[in-house]
Write a protein that holds these residues in place. Structure first.
Motif, PDB file in Angstrom:
ATOM      1  N   UNK A 154       0.850  -1.181   0.000  1.00 29.03           N
ATOM      2  CA  UNK A 154       0.000   0.000   0.000  1.00 29.03           C
ATOM      3  C   UNK A 154       0.887   1.232   0.000  1.00 29.03           C
ATOM      4  N   UNK A 155       0.546   2.194  -0.853  1.00 24.97           N
ATOM      5  CA  UNK A 155       1.291   3.446  -0.902  1.00 24.97           C
ATOM      6  C   UNK A 155       0.733   4.386   0.161  1.00 24.97           C
ATOM      7  N   UNK A 156       1.625   5.040   0.873  1.00 22.88           N
ATOM      8  CA  UNK A 156       1.221   5.940   1.955  1.00 22.88           C
ATOM      9  C   UNK A 156       1.972   7.253   1.851  1.00 22.88           C
ATOM     10  N   UNK A 157       1.270   8.340   2.121  1.00 22.92           N
ATOM     11  CA  UNK A 157       1.870   9.668   2.186  1.00 22.92           C
ATOM     12  C   UNK A 157       1.563  10.264   3.554  1.00 22.92           C
ATOM     13  N   UNK A 158       2.527  10.961   4.124  1.00 27.41           N
ATOM     14  CA  UNK A 158       2.353  11.637   5.412  1.00 27.41           C
ATOM     15  C   UNK A 158       2.851  13.064   5.230  1.00 27.41           C
ATOM     16  N   UNK A 159       1.921  14.010   5.215  1.00 27.47           N
ATOM     17  CA  UNK A 159       2.231  15.394   4.860  1.00 27.47           C
ATOM     18  C   UNK A 159       2.149  16.277   6.099  1.00 27.47           C
ATOM     19  N   UNK A 160       3.271  16.857   6.470  1.00 25.50           N
ATOM     20  CA  UNK A 160       3.325  17.726   7.635  1.00 25.50           C
ATOM     21  C   UNK A 160       4.038  19.021   7.316  1.00 25.50           C
ATOM     22  N   UNK A 206       6.782  14.672  -6.411  1.00 20.86           N
ATOM     23  CA  UNK A 206       8.158  14.178  -6.449  1.00 20.86           C
ATOM     24  C   UNK A 206       8.342  12.986  -5.502  1.00 20.86           C
ATOM     25  N   UNK A 207       7.667  13.010  -4.353  1.00 20.50           N
ATOM     26  CA  UNK A 207       7.721  11.866  -3.439  1.00 20.50           C
ATOM     27  C   UNK A 207       7.082  10.648  -4.096  1.00 20.50           C
ATOM     28  N   UNK A 208       5.941  10.848  -4.764  1.00 18.11           N
ATOM     29  CA  UNK A 208       5.288   9.737  -5.472  1.00 18.11           C
ATOM     30  C   UNK A 208       6.182   9.230  -6.598  1.00 18.11           C
ATOM     31  N   UNK A 209       6.858  10.146  -7.280  1.00 19.65           N
ATOM     32  CA  UNK A 209       7.799   9.730  -8.341  1.00 19.65           C
ATOM     33  C   UNK A 209       8.827   8.751  -7.790  1.00 19.65           C
ATOM     34  N   UNK A 210       9.388   9.065  -6.638  1.00 25.49           N
ATOM     35  CA  UNK A 210      10.400   8.207  -6.033  1.00 25.49           C
ATOM     36  C   UNK A 210       9.814   6.852  -5.652  1.00 25.49           C
ATOM     37  N   UNK A 253      10.204   2.251  -7.378  1.00 23.15           N
ATOM     38  CA  UNK A 253      10.523   1.013  -6.655  1.00 23.15           C
ATOM     39  C   UNK A 253       9.869  -0.183  -7.357  1.00 23.15           C
ATOM     40  N   UNK A 254      10.540  -1.335  -7.384  1.00 25.82           N
ATOM     41  CA  UNK A 254       9.962  -2.514  -8.039  1.00 25.82           C
ATOM     42  C   UNK A 254       8.594  -2.906  -7.508  1.00 25.82           C
ATOM     43  N   UNK A 255       8.337  -2.646  -6.208  1.00 24.99           N
ATOM     44  CA  UNK A 255       7.067  -3.055  -5.609  1.00 24.99           C
ATOM     45  C   UNK A 255       5.892  -2.193  -6.049  1.00 24.99           C
ATOM     46  N   UNK A 256       6.152  -1.079  -6.725  1.00 27.75           N
ATOM     47  CA  UNK A 256       5.071  -0.168  -7.100  1.00 27.75           C
ATOM     48  C   UNK A 256       3.977  -0.875  -7.916  1.00 27.75           C
ATOM     49  N   UNK A 257       4.331  -1.808  -8.727  1.00 29.79           N
ATOM     50  CA  UNK A 257       3.354  -2.513  -9.550  1.00 29.79           C
ATOM     51  C   UNK A 257       2.377  -3.356  -8.761  1.00 29.79           C
ATOM     52  N   UNK A 272       1.645   8.308 -12.579  1.00 31.93           N
ATOM     53  CA  UNK A 272       2.111   6.962 -12.235  1.00 31.93           C
ATOM     54  C   UNK A 272       1.141   6.220 -11.323  1.00 31.93           C
ATOM     55  N   UNK A 273       0.055   6.879 -10.920  1.00 29.05           N
ATOM     56  CA  UNK A 273      -0.912   6.194 -10.064  1.00 29.05           C
ATOM     57  C   UNK A 273      -1.647   5.147 -10.887  1.00 29.05           C
ATOM     58  N   UNK A 274      -1.713   3.948 -10.369  1.00 22.70           N
ATOM     59  CA  UNK A 274      -2.311   2.850 -11.106  1.00 22.70           C
ATOM     60  C   UNK A 274      -3.809   3.087 -11.295  1.00 22.70           C
ATOM     61  N   UNK A 275      -4.324   2.690 -12.447  1.00 23.38           N
ATOM     62  CA  UNK A 275      -5.723   2.910 -12.788  1.00 23.38           C
ATOM     63  C   UNK A 275      -6.640   2.253 -11.757  1.00 23.38           C
TER      64      UNK A 275
END
Length: 340
Positions: free
Chosen positions: A17-23, A61-65, A69-73, A115-118
């Motif tokens: 699971x992709x996670x973002x934490x914005x502070x 840019x964080x999502x780009x990084x 990663x190989x696990x992104x798929x 790059x977000x998966x459909x």
């Protein structure tokens, strides 16, 4: 059993699971597996005083990084924890510490990343609610049906678990305990009210009170809650009084929550909680004075188990429970529900 999906060869592939934490200080991102472990991480400083577009580009840019990663798929969901206030229904955020973002459409912005998966719909929650989700999934509130989880740092926030389920409220801001008044004639708060918990208990408030009573850090050091804690451990009475004042305000708010909602456990994390017994010893003492009714008397206070990664793990937990794929079929994950 580890959930996942089958690739073209039929081999089971572990999902993440992709996670973002914005502070206000950093924008962190991670890929988190089904067990709650961070398998890939990215982080950039928050351009908090720059434009809304510059902020959005930093998130991208964080999502780009992460997407490199190989696990992104194998990403099965996307969770976003953000400083608040948030509006989870509208997908917008208005963080107090990020002036350029007012009603910013954060969910829409993340959804539009190329790059977000459909088919993935980002899930938004406040950062303190994310902490509650993380502590309930893997931390100090695990196995507890009714809990308050608090972040005590430069501000004070919180989130509730009620009946074994996360309770973010209609807008996602339930548990915003830092802006409960514990002093009707107390100091004015930035929110516009008076006597808010945050004005007594935050790291900023602890430092301000200590300085006002004559405390000062050692040579070459800047005033901070951590410096006040260090002085308190050395027996400085002014530093001890500053933490006692913070603990008393927290105890009043926690006891009030317990009386309203029959909370069994209060989990306290954030930078101020790193003071350890300097905070928790007076907090437990004051709680005994405030939590006096029979049904709240056994209320427990625990330090948070998840520190740096709580926001990311909580965001992943929200994405994880929204849906998961088991052998290619959608199936809800329901350790608790968040209105889905």
């Amino acid at each position: 059993m580890l959930r996942g999906f089958r690739g073209s060869t039929g081999e089971r592939t572990a999902s993440v699971y992709a996670a973002l934490d914005i502070g206000g200080t950093k924008i962190a991102g991670a890929l988190v597996d089904e067990g709650g472990s961070v398998v890939h991480r990215a982080e950039l400083p928050t351009p908090a005083r720059e434009s809304a577009q510059r902020m959005a580009r930093t998130v991208d840019a964080v999502i780009d990084t992460l997407s490199a990663a190989p696990a992104w798929g194998t990403v099965r969901g996307v969770g976003i924890a953000s400083a608040g206030p948030v509006d989870t229904a509208a997908g917008t955020v208005s963080p107090v510490n990020i002036p350029a973002w007012r009603d910013f459409p954060l969910v829409e912005s993340v959804r539009a990343h190329p790059r977000l998966l459909a088919g993935l719909e980002p899930v938004l929650l406040g950062d303190a609610v994310a902490m509650a989700a993380a502590e309930h999934w893997l931390g100090a509130a695990r196995g507890v049906d009714n809990a308050l989880c608090m972040v005590v740092s430069t501000g004070v926030g919180g989130g509730y678990v009620l009946g074994g389920r996360l309770h973010p409220g209609p807008s996602g801001n339930a548990g915003h305990i830092g802006h409960i008044s514990v002093g009707i004639d107390g100091p004015p708060c930035a929110c516009g009210a008076r006597g808010c918990v945050e004005g007594y208990a935050s790291g900023t408030a602890i430092t301000r009170y200590a300085v006002r009573t004559g405390w000062s850090p050692g040579p070459g050091s800047q005033p901070s809650a951590a410096a006040v804690a260090a002085s308190a451990r050395e027996g400085d009475e002014r530093a001890l009084a500053a933490y006692d004042r913070s603990a008393r305000a927290l105890a009043a708010a926690i006891a009030g929550s317990a009386a309203l909602l029959e909370i069994e456990v209060a989990v306290v994390g954030g930078g101020v909680a790193q003071a350890g017994d300097t905070l928790f010893t007076p907090l437990r003492r004051h709680l005994r004075a405030f939590a006096v009714l029979d049904f709240v008397r056994d209320l427990k206070v625990r330090p948070a188990a998840l520190a740096r990664d709580a926001g990311l793990i909580g965001a992943a937990a929200a994405a994880r429970q929204q849906f998961t794929l088991v052998d290619g079929a959608a199936s809800p994950v329901v350790p608790y529900r968040q209105g889905w």
